[in-house]
Every structure is written in C-alpha cells, then in structure tokens.
Design a protein around this motif. Structure first.
Motif, PDB file in Angstrom:
ATOM      1  N   UNK A  72       0.808  -1.225   0.000  1.00 27.13           N
ATOM      2  CA  UNK A  72       0.000   0.000   0.000  1.00 27.13           C
ATOM      3  C   UNK A  72       0.838   1.270   0.000  1.00 27.13           C
ATOM      4  N   UNK A  73       2.024   1.245   0.598  1.00 28.27           N
ATOM      5  CA  UNK A  73       2.842   2.457   0.648  1.00 28.27           C
ATOM      6  C   UNK A  73       3.328   2.873  -0.741  1.00 28.27           C
ATOM      7  N   UNK A  74       3.288   1.962  -1.701  1.00 27.92           N
ATOM      8  CA  UNK A  74       3.727   2.260  -3.067  1.00 27.92           C
ATOM      9  C   UNK A  74       2.566   2.635  -3.986  1.00 27.92           C
ATOM     10  N   UNK A  75       1.386   2.774  -3.425  1.00 24.61           N
ATOM     11  CA  UNK A  75       0.200   3.109  -4.227  1.00 24.61           C
ATOM     12  C   UNK A  75      -0.056   4.603  -4.177  1.00 24.61           C
ATOM     13  N   UNK A  90     -10.221   4.773   0.834  1.00 24.47           N
ATOM     14  CA  UNK A  90      -9.204   5.386  -0.020  1.00 24.47           C
ATOM     15  C   UNK A  90      -7.851   4.738   0.270  1.00 24.47           C
ATOM     16  N   UNK A  91      -6.963   4.811  -0.703  1.00 20.28           N
ATOM     17  CA  UNK A  91      -5.602   4.326  -0.497  1.00 20.28           C
ATOM     18  C   UNK A  91      -4.962   5.104   0.649  1.00 20.28           C
ATOM     19  N   UNK A  92      -5.242   6.383   0.736  1.00 15.62           N
ATOM     20  CA  UNK A  92      -4.697   7.210   1.809  1.00 15.62           C
ATOM     21  C   UNK A  92      -5.105   6.656   3.180  1.00 15.62           C
ATOM     22  N   UNK A 140      -6.013   3.524   3.816  1.00 15.58           N
ATOM     23  CA  UNK A 140      -5.353   2.227   3.962  1.00 15.58           C
ATOM     24  C   UNK A 140      -3.875   2.404   4.316  1.00 15.58           C
ATOM     25  N   UNK A 141      -3.231   3.413   3.758  1.00 13.61           N
ATOM     26  CA  UNK A 141      -1.837   3.690   4.108  1.00 13.61           C
ATOM     27  C   UNK A 141      -1.716   4.033   5.591  1.00 13.61           C
ATOM     28  N   UNK A 142      -2.655   4.804   6.100  1.00 16.88           N
ATOM     29  CA  UNK A 142      -2.654   5.142   7.520  1.00 16.88           C
ATOM     30  C   UNK A 142      -2.865   3.923   8.393  1.00 16.88           C
ATOM     31  N   UNK A 143      -3.735   3.025   7.970  1.00 18.83           N
ATOM     32  CA  UNK A 143      -4.014   1.791   8.710  1.00 18.83           C
ATOM     33  C   UNK A 143      -2.741   0.947   8.808  1.00 18.83           C
ATOM     34  N   UNK A 144      -2.062   0.780   7.679  1.00 22.46           N
ATOM     35  CA  UNK A 144      -0.849  -0.034   7.648  1.00 22.46           C
ATOM     36  C   UNK A 144       0.267   0.649   8.440  1.00 22.46           C
ATOM     37  N   UNK A 145       0.394   1.944   8.304  1.00 20.68           N
ATOM     38  CA  UNK A 145       1.411   2.684   9.057  1.00 20.68           C
ATOM     39  C   UNK A 145       1.185   2.522  10.560  1.00 20.68           C
ATOM     40  N   UNK A 146      -0.066   2.612  10.997  1.00 18.36           N
ATOM     41  CA  UNK A 146      -0.386   2.431  12.405  1.00 18.36           C
ATOM     42  C   UNK A 146      -0.011   1.020  12.876  1.00 18.36           C
ATOM     43  N   UNK A 147      -0.325   0.015  12.079  1.00 21.23           N
ATOM     44  CA  UNK A 147       0.022  -1.362  12.451  1.00 21.23           C
ATOM     45  C   UNK A 147       1.536  -1.531  12.546  1.00 21.23           C
ATOM     46  N   UNK A 148       2.264  -0.925  11.633  1.00 20.90           N
ATOM     47  CA  UNK A 148       3.730  -1.048  11.635  1.00 20.90           C
ATOM     48  C   UNK A 148       4.368  -0.295  12.798  1.00 20.90           C
ATOM     49  N   UNK A 149       3.715   0.705  13.316  1.00 25.26           N
ATOM     50  CA  UNK A 149       4.228   1.388  14.509  1.00 25.26           C
ATOM     51  C   UNK A 149       4.096   0.507  15.742  1.00 25.26           C
ATOM     52  N   UNK A 150       3.086  -0.361  15.738  1.00 28.50           N
ATOM     53  CA  UNK A 150       2.836  -1.205  16.902  1.00 28.50           C
ATOM     54  C   UNK A 150       3.523  -2.564  16.829  1.00 28.50           C
ATOM     55  N   UNK A 151       3.628  -3.110  15.637  1.00 27.70           N
ATOM     56  CA  UNK A 151       4.201  -4.434  15.442  1.00 27.70           C
ATOM     57  C   UNK A 151       5.419  -4.311  14.535  1.00 27.70           C
ATOM     58  N   UNK A 152       6.511  -4.918  14.919  1.00 24.05           N
ATOM     59  CA  UNK A 152       7.751  -4.795  14.140  1.00 24.05           C
ATOM     60  C   UNK A 152       7.547  -5.205  12.680  1.00 24.05           C
ATOM     61  N   UNK A 153       6.932  -6.343  12.473  1.00 24.76           N
ATOM     62  CA  UNK A 153       6.660  -6.825  11.116  1.00 24.76           C
ATOM     63  C   UNK A 153       5.263  -7.437  11.076  1.00 24.76           C
ATOM     64  N   UNK A 154       4.239  -6.607  10.941  1.00 26.39           N
ATOM     65  CA  UNK A 154       2.887  -7.173  10.910  1.00 26.39           C
ATOM     66  C   UNK A 154       2.698  -8.066   9.690  1.00 26.39           C
ATOM     67  N   UNK A 155       2.066  -9.194   9.920  1.00 26.63           N
ATOM     68  CA  UNK A 155       1.757 -10.095   8.820  1.00 26.63           C
ATOM     69  C   UNK A 155       0.506  -9.647   8.097  1.00 26.63           C
ATOM     70  N   UNK A 156       0.227 -10.322   7.020  1.00 26.21           N
ATOM     71  CA  UNK A 156      -0.959  -9.990   6.227  1.00 26.21           C
ATOM     72  C   UNK A 156      -2.218 -10.106   7.073  1.00 26.21           C
TER      73      UNK A 156
END
Length: 107
Positions: free
Chosen positions: A16-19, A65-67, A69-85
């Motif tokens: 998602x970060x590349x979208x 929106x992709x925007x 979804x990017x926030x959702x993934x960014x939030x997960x990555x702040x909490x988990x070192x490597x969140x899985x799918x």
C-alpha cells in the motif's frame, strides 16, 4: 492505459505504501474481508460522486481510499515490528467497522 486488474486485499495492503494515495480500493464483497478477498485499486475523482467505469462494470463499491489504507498499515507497523498480512487485514476490518485505528495491545 491498461485495464485495471483484481488483486487480493492482502497483496494490496502489503504494497500500500507504493500506491497513489489519491486512488481508492473497490470491492464486491462486504466486510469482514480476508487476505484473499479480491479488490482493485482505481483512480477516483475526489470531487465527484461518479464511480469509475471499471467499478461500475463489475458492480464494485468504494471501500476505503488508499490514503486511509496507508494510515491503517502505518499504524500497524508502529505497533508491530513486522505485521503479517493477517494483522494488516484485521486492522483494515477494524478501521472500516469502527472508524478508528486498532490497538494491537488490546486485542
């Protein structure tokens, strides 16, 4: 321009970060979604209620929106070192349902 293609939600969230943040995710199913749920990322005019032709032709609806979804993934990555799918999809479903970011420590 090439025809849009369906992808799994899991693949879209992993990348998602590349979208383009001005695009949106469209899908035919209702939540909760899984990593294998098919969706498509399409360009969307933010100032119009018009549905993109591809979405209309396949009876798809605008999910987020992709925007967002990017926030959702960014939030997960702040909490988990490597969140899985699975964690990314869980966070996506949580956000869609509650209009808030998931807190993985309170699962």
């Amino acid at each position: 321009m090439s025809e849009p293609r369906f992808e799994t939600l899991g693949a879209v969230l992993k990348d998602i970060q590349n979208r383009n943040w001005l695009h949106s995710l469209y899908g035919a199913t209702r939540p909760p979604w899984t990593a294998d749920t098919l969706c498509v990322v399409l360009e969307r005019d933010t100032y119009s209620e018009e549905v993109p032709e591809f979405a209309r032709r396949h009876s798809l609806r605008d999910v987020l929106s992709v925007h967002q979804a990017q926030g959702i993934v960014e939030n997960a990555r702040r909490q988990l070192a490597e969140p899985g799918v699975d964690e990314l999809v869980q966070a996506f479903n949580y956000y869609f349902k509650k209009d808030a970011f998931i807190r993985f420590t309170e699962r």
